[in-house]
Every structure is written in C-alpha cells, then in structure tokens.
Design a protein around this motif. Structure first.
Motif, PDB file in Angstrom:
ATOM      1  N   LYS A   1      26.970  39.133  38.455  1.00  0.00           N
ATOM      2  CA  LYS A   1      26.586  37.279  38.675  1.00  0.00           C
ATOM      3  C   LYS A   1      27.779  36.605  38.180  1.00  0.00           C
ATOM      4  N   ALA A   2      29.767  37.525  38.358  1.00  0.00           N
ATOM      5  CA  ALA A   2      30.578  37.546  37.679  1.00  0.00           C
ATOM      6  C   ALA A   2      30.974  36.342  40.058  1.00  0.00           C
ATOM      7  N   ARG A   3      31.794  36.237  40.166  1.00  0.00           N
ATOM      8  CA  ARG A   3      32.170  35.634  40.977  1.00  0.00           C
ATOM      9  C   ARG A   3      33.926  35.771  41.307  1.00  0.00           C
ATOM     10  N   PHE A   4      34.092  36.391  42.445  1.00  0.00           N
ATOM     11  CA  PHE A   4      35.688  36.240  42.002  1.00  0.00           C
ATOM     12  C   PHE A   4      36.416  34.957  43.498  1.00  0.00           C
ATOM     13  N   VAL A   5      36.701  34.213  42.932  1.00  0.00           N
ATOM     14  CA  VAL A   5      37.399  33.760  43.909  1.00  0.00           C
ATOM     15  C   VAL A   5      39.170  34.328  43.729  1.00  0.00           C
ATOM     16  N   PRO A   6      39.783  34.942  44.710  1.00  0.00           N
ATOM     17  CA  PRO A   6      41.080  34.931  45.121  1.00  0.00           C
ATOM     18  C   PRO A   6      41.852  33.751  45.591  1.00  0.00           C
ATOM     19  N   LEU A   7      43.173  33.982  44.394  1.00  0.00           N
ATOM     20  CA  LEU A   7      43.906  32.457  44.199  1.00  0.00           C
ATOM     21  C   LEU A   7      45.720  32.567  43.929  1.00  0.00           C
ATOM     22  N   SER A   8      46.241  32.123  44.962  1.00  0.00           N
ATOM     23  CA  SER A   8      47.700  32.355  44.835  1.00  0.00           C
ATOM     24  C   SER A   8      47.813  32.360  43.503  1.00  0.00           C
ATOM     25  N   SER A   9      49.798  32.362  43.000  1.00  0.00           N
ATOM     26  CA  SER A   9      49.566  31.803  41.596  1.00  0.00           C
ATOM     27  C   SER A   9      49.621  30.887  42.063  1.00  0.00           C
ATOM     28  N   LYS A  10      50.553  29.884  43.146  1.00  0.00           N
ATOM     29  CA  LYS A  10      50.330  28.982  43.599  1.00  0.00           C
ATOM     30  C   LYS A  10      49.661  27.463  43.392  1.00  0.00           C
ATOM     31  N   GLU A  11      48.494  27.965  43.800  1.00  0.00           N
ATOM     32  CA  GLU A  11      46.890  27.818  43.313  1.00  0.00           C
ATOM     33  C   GLU A  11      46.118  28.053  41.891  1.00  0.00           C
ATOM     34  N   SER A  12      46.313  28.514  41.455  1.00  0.00           N
ATOM     35  CA  SER A  12      45.426  28.945  39.786  1.00  0.00           C
ATOM     36  C   SER A  12      44.936  27.833  39.411  1.00  0.00           C
ATOM     37  N   PHE A  13      46.305  27.178  39.094  1.00  0.00           N
ATOM     38  CA  PHE A  13      46.379  26.488  37.745  1.00  0.00           C
ATOM     39  C   PHE A  13      45.382  25.279  38.004  1.00  0.00           C
ATOM     40  N   THR A  14      45.420  24.385  39.440  1.00  0.00           N
ATOM     41  CA  THR A  14      45.203  23.858  40.150  1.00  0.00           C
ATOM     42  C   THR A  14      43.842  24.418  40.088  1.00  0.00           C
ATOM     43  N   ALA A  15      43.468  25.092  40.697  1.00  0.00           N
ATOM     44  CA  ALA A  15      42.300  25.535  41.057  1.00  0.00           C
ATOM     45  C   ALA A  15      41.097  25.442  39.652  1.00  0.00           C
ATOM     46  N   LEU A  16      42.136  25.888  38.249  1.00  0.00           N
ATOM     47  CA  LEU A  16      41.008  25.826  36.881  1.00  0.00           C
ATOM     48  C   LEU A  16      40.686  24.473  36.778  1.00  0.00           C
ATOM     49  N   GLN A  17      42.143  23.752  36.888  1.00  0.00           N
ATOM     50  CA  GLN A  17      42.629  22.091  36.322  1.00  0.00           C
ATOM     51  C   GLN A  17      40.758  21.896  37.183  1.00  0.00           C
ATOM     52  N   SER A  18      41.251  21.653  38.250  1.00  0.00           N
ATOM     53  CA  SER A  18      39.810  20.750  39.111  1.00  0.00           C
ATOM     54  C   SER A  18      38.501  21.492  38.857  1.00  0.00           C
ATOM     55  N   GLY A  19      38.201  22.662  38.231  1.00  0.00           N
ATOM     56  CA  GLY A  19      37.514  23.448  37.956  1.00  0.00           C
ATOM     57  C   GLY A  19      35.913  23.817  39.024  1.00  0.00           C
ATOM     58  N   ALA A  20      37.219  24.040  40.252  1.00  0.00           N
ATOM     59  CA  ALA A  20      37.013  24.985  41.407  1.00  0.00           C
ATOM     60  C   ALA A  20      36.732  26.228  40.709  1.00  0.00           C
ATOM     61  N   VAL A  21      36.969  26.619  39.329  1.00  0.00           N
ATOM     62  CA  VAL A  21      36.519  28.291  39.144  1.00  0.00           C
ATOM     63  C   VAL A  21      36.537  27.905  37.229  1.00  0.00           C
ATOM     64  N   ASP A  22      36.096  29.054  36.989  1.00  0.00           N
ATOM     65  CA  ASP A  22      35.148  28.507  35.367  1.00  0.00           C
ATOM     66  C   ASP A  22      36.313  29.267  34.651  1.00  0.00           C
ATOM     67  N   MET A  23      37.234  30.006  35.013  1.00  0.00           N
ATOM     68  CA  MET A  23      38.019  30.553  34.407  1.00  0.00           C
ATOM     69  C   MET A  23      39.410  31.114  35.445  1.00  0.00           C
ATOM     70  N   LEU A  24      40.442  31.788  34.577  1.00  0.00           N
ATOM     71  CA  LEU A  24      41.659  32.866  35.412  1.00  0.00           C
ATOM     72  C   LEU A  24      41.192  34.258  34.835  1.00  0.00           C
ATOM     73  N   THR A  25      41.415  34.992  35.460  1.00  0.00           N
ATOM     74  CA  THR A  25      41.397  35.985  35.029  1.00  0.00           C
ATOM     75  C   THR A  25      42.342  36.501  36.411  1.00  0.00           C
ATOM     76  N   ARG A  26      43.263  36.575  36.195  1.00  0.00           N
ATOM     77  CA  ARG A  26      44.507  36.486  36.924  1.00  0.00           C
ATOM     78  C   ARG A  26      45.868  37.242  36.414  1.00  0.00           C
ATOM     79  N   ASN A  27      46.528  38.059  35.472  1.00  0.00           N
ATOM     80  CA  ASN A  27      47.726  38.431  34.872  1.00  0.00           C
ATOM     81  C   ASN A  27      48.503  37.241  34.626  1.00  0.00           C
ATOM     82  N   THR A  28      47.772  35.898  34.573  1.00  0.00           N
ATOM     83  CA  THR A  28      48.551  34.527  33.695  1.00  0.00           C
ATOM     84  C   THR A  28      49.445  35.506  32.470  1.00  0.00           C
ATOM     85  N   THR A  29      50.349  34.938  33.399  1.00  0.00           N
ATOM     86  CA  THR A  29      51.637  35.045  31.222  1.00  0.00           C
ATOM     87  C   THR A  29      51.340  33.876  30.648  1.00  0.00           C
TER      88      THR A  29
END
Lengths: 349, 372, 336
Positions: free
Chosen positions: C73-101
C-alpha cells in the motif's frame, strides 16, 4: 519530365547555378544521414549486441517500444489502451466529415461520449476491469491523454472566455481579460510547477488531487486562454448585420450566438484553432518537467538504462518523428478544412 | 432576461455582475485563507525578507559579478539578465533566419522554395523541448575534450565546455564599444542623406576604430589546468538554447513573413514593375512597407513566445530566471509562493510591456479605414 | 453564470472542510504516498517492470506495513529535489524518503521535521582516471556537474571558497541529466553524496575509467522527512525506523521474525514484536506494527545488504552505517 525540370529548376542561368549548388548541398548533407538512419542501421534484435555500431541502432527503440507507447501500463491490460484509441478515433471521425456537420449537436455528443468511454476504459475499476492508477500511465498514451483532454476542456472554456471578453458587462469583461492575459503572459513551465506542487497549498488541508489531474487542469486553463484569443478573432470578423439579423429573428443572446454567430466565427478561425491544438500537443512534453513520463520523458528515462547508454540520438530521433507525424497530419487536416468548397465562403457575402 | 443580461444597462445586468464579483472574491478569499491556514499549520514563514540573505551557491554564467556571498536578490538579477540575454539574442537570430527562410519559400527557384518549406514543416512540428535536448545532448557529445579543441588560430577554441573567444581587455573594450556606436551613428546619418559632414566623420571614426583594433590588448583564451581561461566563454547550454530557440521560432517567423508578403496586392507589384524598379528596390519601397503592417503584430507574439520558451533552459542547466530563481533559490529557501509569484510577475510584466508597445505601434501605423 | 454560482457554492464548501491528521488521511486513503528520488540506484529506482526498489522505498514500505498492514500500500511519487519540499509542505505526499540531508535550515525554517538518520553519508567527487587527479584539493579551476537545489550545491561552493579555489558549477534538475552531461565530458568532476557516486558510476558504460576521490567534504545524514506540526505521525515514522534498527541489533530478521514472536524469551524482542507491552497502542497502531514491517521488508541490516551492500551491485562498505556496538553510528533508543 525534362520540361518539368527545365521550368522548375533552370528557368534562367542564375537560378540554374543556384539549383545545382543546392542539389549538391542536399546530397552532401543528406547522404550520411540516410546512410546512418537506413542503410547501415540495425533494425532487429533484443540487446545492444545486435547493433553493429556502423549506423543507427533502432533495436534500442524496438526493444523499448512497449514502454514508449504505454508507459508502465500493465502489460496484460494494454489492449484497453488500443481499444480506447480506436474508440476515440471512431468517435472523433465525424468531426472531420463535412456532411456530419449538419447536425453538430449529435456529432459533439458522440465525441463527448467517446471521451467518457475512453476515460472509463483507461482508468478501469468498473465492468470487471482492474483499476489502473494514473501513475502507471506513460509514453505516447499519456501524451495523447494530456493533449485530448486539454483540447476537449480548453475549447468550450476558450469560447466562453472569448464571449466574456466581448461582453458588455464591464465586470465580466474585466475578469475575462485579466484571466486571458495572465495565462498568456507566463510560461507553461511555471504554470505546471504551480499546478504540480503548489495547488495543494491553496486547497484546504486533506483535500487531494491526482498529480495527472493537476497537470491536466494547468494545461487546460493555459490552452483555454490561447483558444479564447483565436475565437475572439473569429467573433470580430462577423459583421454587425449578423447580430442584428439574429436579434431581429427574436433570438436571445445564447441562441443567437449558438445558432448564428459562433458557427460562422469558428469556421473563420479553423487554422488558428488547429495551430493552438498543435501547440498544445507539442507542449505536452513539458509535463516531464514535473515528473510525469510522456513520450519524451519515457525516451529520456530509457536513455539512462545502463544497458543502452549512448543511444540518445536514436531516442530523440524516434520521439521527434512520432511528434512530427502527429503535428504534421493535423496541419494537413486543417488545410483540407480550409479548402473545402462551401465552407468559409458562404457566409462572407 | 437573458437578452437584457447582455445589454449592460438593465438592473438584471448589475445583479449578475454583482453576483459574479462576489463569487470571484469569495473564491479568491477562500484560496488566500486556505493558503494562510496551510502555511501556519505547517510552520512555513512567509515574506520577502529571505531575499537579503546570502545565497551560498555559484552559477555557471553571470553577466554581473556573483559569488557565494551575494544575496538571493542578486541571484534573481543574475537569472533575469541571463533570461533577457538569451531572449534578445534569440529574437535577433530568429528574425534574420526567419526572414531569409520566409523569402526563400517565395523564391521562383522551385528547389530553394521546397527546402525552405521542408525546414518550416520539420522544425515547427517537433516540440521545442525535444529540439533543445537534441542540440544539447546529441550534438554536445560529438565535440572534443578541451585538450583536443577545434582551434581557429589563437582567437577561438571550440570544445565540449563551450566556445572560447579572445576578448579585448576592459579599457580597450569600452573604447571599442564607443567606436562601434559612433560608426553605427555615422552609417545612419549617411543613409539619411547628409553626406558632406557625415563622410568626414566616418573617416575619423574608421581611423579611430582601426587604431583601437590594432592597439587594443586582447585577452586570449589559454589552456590552463582543466580548461581554457581568459577571453570570453559561451557555455554549451547557452549555445544549445540560443540555437534551438532561434531555429524553432524562425520557422514560425518564416510563415509570418510569407503571409505578409503574399498579402501585398498583386497590382502593387505589377505597378512597381511598370515603374522599372529592380527587385531590391521593389522589396524595399513597395513590398516591405506594406507587408510590415501585416507582419509586425504576429511577429511580436512570436518574440513573446520565444521569451517565455527560454524558461525551458532549466532542463539543460542554463542559469536563467526559472532555473536559478524558481529552481535553486526556491529549494534553498523553501519560499515557494513568493518565488513563483515573483517569477510569474516578471514574465507577465515583460508580456504586458511588449503588448502595450505593440498597441501603440498598431495605432500609429495601421492603415486608416482598413481595420475591420 | 450558473457555473459561476456552482463554483461559489463549491468554494464555500471547501473552506468548511478542516485539516486532517496525516495518519487519518493515510488510513482513509488506504495508501501511503512517499516522495522518492527520480531514480537513484540503491535508494529508489524503478526497475524494468516499473517497480520501485531501494533503501528509501523500503523504509516507506515499512511504514506502510506498520500503519496499513501491507507494504504494497506504499505509493511512490518521483520528485526532483527542487519539488520535494514543496510537495511535502503542500501535502502532495505524506512523507519524503528521498535521500534528503538533515540540515538546520530545513528542519526549522522550511516547516519540515527530520525523523531519523537512515544512512550516514558524505559528499565526494568522481573524476576520470588518467587526468592526474587523486585528491579533491587538485580540482582548482575544474568544471563540476551537480544537482540543482541540493545541499551538495552549497557544500561545493563552501569547499572551494574555503580553499580559495575557482570552479564552474553546471547545475541540472535530474541526476540522470547530471550523469549524462558528465559522461559527455561537459564536466571534469561529478559531485554528490558518495553513495550516490557509487550508484551513478554503475550506470556508466566504462565504469572502470572513473574513480571516486577519497575526500569527503561534508556530513550528509540522510533520512525520511515529515511535515512539522503532526507529532503523532512524526512518532510513527521515527519509531518504524528505530524498530528496523533495533531488530538488527536483536537479531530479528525477515526469516525468523514469526518464530521469534512466540519462541523468544528476550523481553526486548517480545516488546518489539508486540508480545508484551503497549508500544503499538502508544502510537495509535496495533501490537504487530513492527512485526509486520520486519516480516515484509526486513531489518535494517537486511535492507542495507540488499540495496547497497554486499548483495547489491553497488557493494558499498557499511562503514559509519554499522550498529553502534559494531563500531558504527547507528544507535536506536530502546522500545519499552
């Protein structure tokens, strides 16, 4: 034949020299291209070992064709995409037949029905068809989905905006002008970025929207603004007499536009509409910037496969030819529209 | 009621407008409140204060001095200038190429017309993004590494890091620029027919130019360490973007030029022939002035398209506004709304500015009575 | 006009809705949406069938199995590093697991919360063999390919500035484009986290012609990220990660987890697997949350080996990523 040659290529001494030089240039430039693309190219096989390396390695394309056309759509369900394409083609065909245009309501109804049917086929989850989430959509199929939905949504919206811009209600007119100029003034890439990551910030917490849907909304609104300007051009070309005549017949605002003004106005601007559609079709490639894999995105993804590194030229040429074929046939189709006797001439008198 | 609603004077019309206004305001307010709620709930700070902070990153190419200690606001200016540079250059090249191809399509030489036609039909039916990728990834691969550069004497080197050109040093550069401006001014006044004094001025200017050219200290590119240094560098991202933008837009301009020339009534051309004008005079005095009226409005919208399309730079690492500001800066600061709003506002003002100029041009030059 | 009225009604209805907690949203949806990188071998990479594999994606699967009972039931949304934080902040994804420092600014000003470190990394450089460079100190004047909007881009600037060396950055959106440009010779060096360099080197045709310099120029603790302000969700993700690390420490793996639940007498294991205690209930989950995660994806050591270590093509040494009692930095607080 010789007569034709003389008239076309050698009407005078200067032109003759120019022709010879041009011919030489063509042969010089095209020979290596033809050799690379056809003569020395490798067509059949499954791995890169099947490519000699002397010419193009089309094996790269043939090995990946499934992904290029269908994206990650499950292999057992791909027939649904084919059926949807067929059904769409049949549903839209009457739009291009002169005779059918006598009953536009029926034709547009049919086209709309075909669209809905296609959507249901592709998404599934009903009639015993397994549900296929949009994140598995990709390749040419996604390109067509974005283009078709974008066209279908932007066309009516564009007409409404164009009517709004010519309305006598200042508030309505102002809003339509602002909307149109705002969308036309910014690049699609920023619109898509906004739709892809910022839209959820505008919506109340918890409200969610499919990523593809968000991109579709962005593309449709963007295209609608351009469509509106094309339609407005057509509306401006309609003589005042037509409005007065419609009014004299006792037709109200909506009926006079639907029955008298719009049919004429739209015919005037068929080339503009088709150009907007072609532009929209080409612009679908930008969805790759927000992480959707359209045809070009799929090709790019395939280029990074370690087993197939170094075939970027083949990949880009393939994608280019596919896009070219669609856009070119659309522009030819529009020429046929323009040239059709009776259409476009009968109402200028 | 519907009839009157289109009328604009009846009370119903006011009611409708009020309703629409309320609907739009309510929708807008809902958006704003939602956004504020969301920002507050997620602890995101807002405002434009971040623009003064130090950027901390470097860029490939910048027209003004920029280093890691400069502010985000300066990074914005760097991106904006790069966007403008690519747009202006693209517009100039696209115009030249487009006019040439458009005239070639009308050439009596069948072969030339066909080649021009093939150019137009190929280029304008393939997505621009694909063409940019093609120029960048497919053509760049064929260029040699710096040590195997293609060289043109000591002044120009071409390799996969870009095109390196000799460039006059600062002081001489200014002298050269002023000299060139003077030369252009002289040429202009010559055309206006004030031949006597102008010729004298021309001679002086030319002499000065010649002196500057020979005496100027030229900075030549030198292979040092990894790469060439000195002179001026055109990075491949820039070249690929300019080439792709201008060849693509030229295809559309060619069609506009063709339509414009064909819109000149046949009688005008025949009259020019009857007057004994040669083809160049015919083009300059009869066809061009009339065709321009048809050509200029759609041409402007092509220029605008080119400017907006330059935002595709982000895909190939050219540091334009979208790439630097709506890319790197947005990501470092996380101020998505502010950054995107500024970016859109910039493009919008460019568009509206040019549209306003265009409106002025149309009012000044449109044929009286021909507007319908 | 009627449409406008409808839009008015709709917009009012939307304002009335209120923000929901992430856990409820995920449960209602029946799926967990994770933002992942667009393709980085070992962390998140789609295979030929389009299935995402890697350490990052399996962490997401572990959370999905803990919360929803099923890793699928895990779904994956590929995000560029540029999009990733905005996507999380905006609620487009529930969490990031994208080798983020994990950095201070991101943790505080961006409205994000870093959950835990799942991989200790450091930034390095890859160069061609034979250009005579065997230390990053020799890169003065080099052209360096780098990903847009990453800490990498900033570390790069810091490193060169601190040493008064010159460099030209060439900045791309996607890792694949960075690699393509490096391969085409656009740059002298390619910089990213060392694990990323190993992963990307696999994609090069002549991979032995490239070497990864020994210098590590930054600290890069990589881990999952959630939105700030939802502590319940933060706890769930954090303790799912800790459960996987504790499982390795306690010798509980994918193959023996079911036997251990009934057979083990070790109270630490019994608490982890839900035989004793209220670990799951404390977070609003059932007792078998960790058991399922371990059964469906494995413990941390198994994940590492499968995706990055000796069982993977990357062959990255565990180094700092060993457990604390084996000389590494991985130290999970106890479950009790």
């Amino acid at each position: 034949m010789t007569g034709w040659l003389r008239v076309r290529l050698f009407p005078g001494p200067v032109n003759g020299v120019v022709s010879v030089l041009l011919l030489a240039a063509i042969v010089w430039a095209m020979a290596p291209v033809v050799d690379w693309a056809f003569i020395s190219a490798d067509w059949f096989g499954t791995t890169r070992a099947d490519c000699s390396g002397a010419g193009a390695c089309w094996v790269f394309v043939t090995a990946r064709i499934g992904q290029f056309l269908y994206g990650f759509y499950p292999e057992t369900e791909r027939w649904r995409v084919d059926v949807a394409a067929l059904c769409l083609a049949l549903g839209l065909a009457p739009l291009f037949m002169a005779r059918a245009m006598r009953g536009p309501g029926l034709v547009f109804g049919l086209a709309f029905g075909a669209l809905v049917l296609c959507g249901m086929l592709l998404i599934g989850g009903a009639f015993g068809l397994p549900y296929v989430p949009t994140r598995r959509w990709g390749g040419l199929m996604l390109t067509l989905v974005v283009a078709v939905v974008g066209i279908a949504a932007s066309f009516p919206l564009g007409i409404l905006l164009a009517l709004g811009r010519r309305s006598r209600l200042p508030v309505l007119r102002g809003l339509c002008v602002a909307f149109i100029e705002l969308w036309r003034g910014v690049p699609l890439i920023t619109v898509l970025f906004m739709a892809s990551v910022m839209l959820p910030l505008f919506l109340p917490g918890g409200a969610e929207m499919d990523k593809l849907l968000r991109a579709l909304i962005g593309v449709s609104l963007f295209a609608a603004a351009y469509m509106a300007e094309v339609v407005r051009g057509g509306l401006q070309a309609i003589p005042v007499g037509q409005y007065e005549a419609a009014s004299a017949l006792g037709l109200g605002y909506w009926r006079s536009h639907a029955l008298v003004i719009l049919p004429q106005a739209l015919r005037h601007v068929v080339p503009g509409i088709v150009n907007t559609i072609i532009g929209l079709f080409k612009d679908t490639t930008l969805v790759l910037v927000i992480g959707l894999f359209d045809l070009l995105g799929m090709v790019q993804a395939a280029l990074t496969d370690p087993n197939w590194l170094g075939y970027s030229l083949e990949g880009y040429v393939f994608a280019g030819v596919m896009f070219w074929a669609f856009c070119f046939s659309m522009s030819r189709l529009s020429l046929r529209f323009e040239r059709r006797p009776g259409v476009g001439q009968e109402d200028t008198a | 009621m519907r009839r009157r609603s289109a009328d604009g004077h009846a009370p119903a019309a006011f009611l409708w407008q009020a309703l629409i206004l309320i609907a739009v305001l309510a929708g807008g307010a809902a958006l704003v409140f939602n956004t504020l709620d969301n920002l507050a709930a997620r602890g995101i700070s807002s405002g434009f204060g971040f623009l003064d902070d130090a950027a901390g990153f470097g860029v490939t190419m910048s027209l003004i001095p920029f280093d890691e200690t400069a502010s985000f606001a300066r990074a914005f200016v760097v991106g904006l200038l790069n966007t403008l540079l690519v747009s202006v250059l693209g517009v100039a090249l696209a115009t030249v190429l487009g006019v040439a191809v458009g005239l070639a399509r009308l050439s009596p030489n069948w072969l030339l017309a066909r080649i021009a036609g093939a150019y137009v039909e190929t280029l304008r039916n393939i997505p621009l993004l694909l063409q940019i990728f093609f120029w960048y990834f497919a053509v760049l691969r064929t260029l040699p590494a710096p040590r195997g550069s293609y060289a043109l004497g000591e002044v120009a080197f071409l390799n996969n890091r870009g095109l390196y050109l000799a460039w006059p040093e600062a002081a001489a550069g200014w002298a050269l620029a002023i000299g060139l401006c003077a030369a252009v001014a002289v040429a202009w006044s010559l055309r206006r027919g004030r031949r006597g004094p102008a010729a004298g001025a021309a001679l002086v200017t030319l002499a000065a130019l010649g002196w500057v050219f020979s005496a100027a200290a030229w900075e030549r590119p030198q292979l040092a360490g990894f790469n060439f240094t000195g002179g001026v560098t055109l990075i491949p991202e820039f070249v690929a973007l300019v080439v792709a933008l201008s060849t693509y837009t030229a295809a559309f301009i060619a069609e506009i030029v063709r339509a414009g020339v064909q819109a000149v009534p046949k009688g005008q051309v025949e009259a020019a022939d009857a007057l004994g004008l040669n083809p160049a005079q015919k083009l300059r005095f009869v066809i061009a002035p009339q065709a321009l009226r048809v050509i200029v409005p759609p041409l402007t919208s092509q220029y605008l398209n080119l400017t907006k399309n330059s935002s595709l730079a982000a895909a190939i690492a050219y540091p334009d506004l979208v790439s630097v500001f709506a890319g790197t800066v947005l990501n470092i600061t996380g101020q998505a709304i502010e950054v995107i709003a500024i970016t859109m506002a910039v493009y919008l003002s460019i568009s509206l500015g040019i549209a306003a100029l265009m409106g002025g041009y149309n009012r000044a030059f449109a044929l009286r009575g021909a507007a319908s | 006009m009627r449409i406008l009225c409808a839009a008015l009604a709709a917009s009012l209805a939307i304002t009335a809705a209120s923000a929901a907690a992430t856990l409820d949203t995920v449960r209602q949806r029946g799926a967990l949406v994770c933002g992942v990188s667009q393709g980085l071998a070992g962390f998140s990479n789609p295979d030929a069938q389009g299935r995402w594999t890697g350490l990052d994606t399996d962490i997401c699967r572990a959370v999905a199995s803990a919360v929803l009972g099923d890793a699928k039931k895990a779904r994956f949304v590929p995000l560029s590093s540029k999009e990733s934080f905005t996507a999380l902040q905006s609620g487009a994804v529930d969490m990031l697991t994208r080798n983020t420092t994990w950095t201070q600014t991101r943790d505080t000003a961006l409205g994000l919360n870093f959950v835990a470190t799942i991989f200790y990394d450091g930034q390095g450089f890859m160069v061609r063999r034979g250009v005579g460079v065997d230390s990053a100190e020799q890169l003065d004047g080099a052209t360096v390919c780098v990903n847009a909007g990453t800490t990498t881009e900033l570390n790069l600037a810091d490193y060169f500035r601190a040493r008064k060396m010159r460099y030209t950055p060439v900045v791309f959106e996607k890792s694949d484009e960075v690699l393509a440009a490096y391969q085409a010779g656009r740059c002298d060096a390619y910089t990213t986290d060392q694990s990323g360099l190993y992963a990307q080197r696999l994609k090069l045709q002549d991979r032995n012609a490239h070497t990864i310099l020994p210098d590590v120029i930054s600290k890069e603790p990589l881990g999952p990220v959630v939105r700030q302000g939802d502590d319940a969700w933060f706890d769930i993700v954090r303790w799912t990660v800790f459960a996987l690390i504790n499982a390795e420490e306690l010798g509980v793996g994918q193959t023996n987890v079911d036997g251990m639940r009934t057979a083990s007498a070790d109270p630490r294991i019994r608490r982890l697997l839900g035989a004793d205690g209220r670990a799951g209930a404390n977070m609003g989950l059932d007792a078998e949350w960790a058991l399922r995660a371990i059964r469906q994806v494995g413990n941390y050591g198994e994940l590492f080996d499968r995706h990055l270590g000796k069982a993977s093509p990357l062959m990255i040494d565990r180094g700092m990523n060993r457990l604390w009692n084996k000389g590494g930095l991985l130290y999970a607080p106890p479950i009790r």
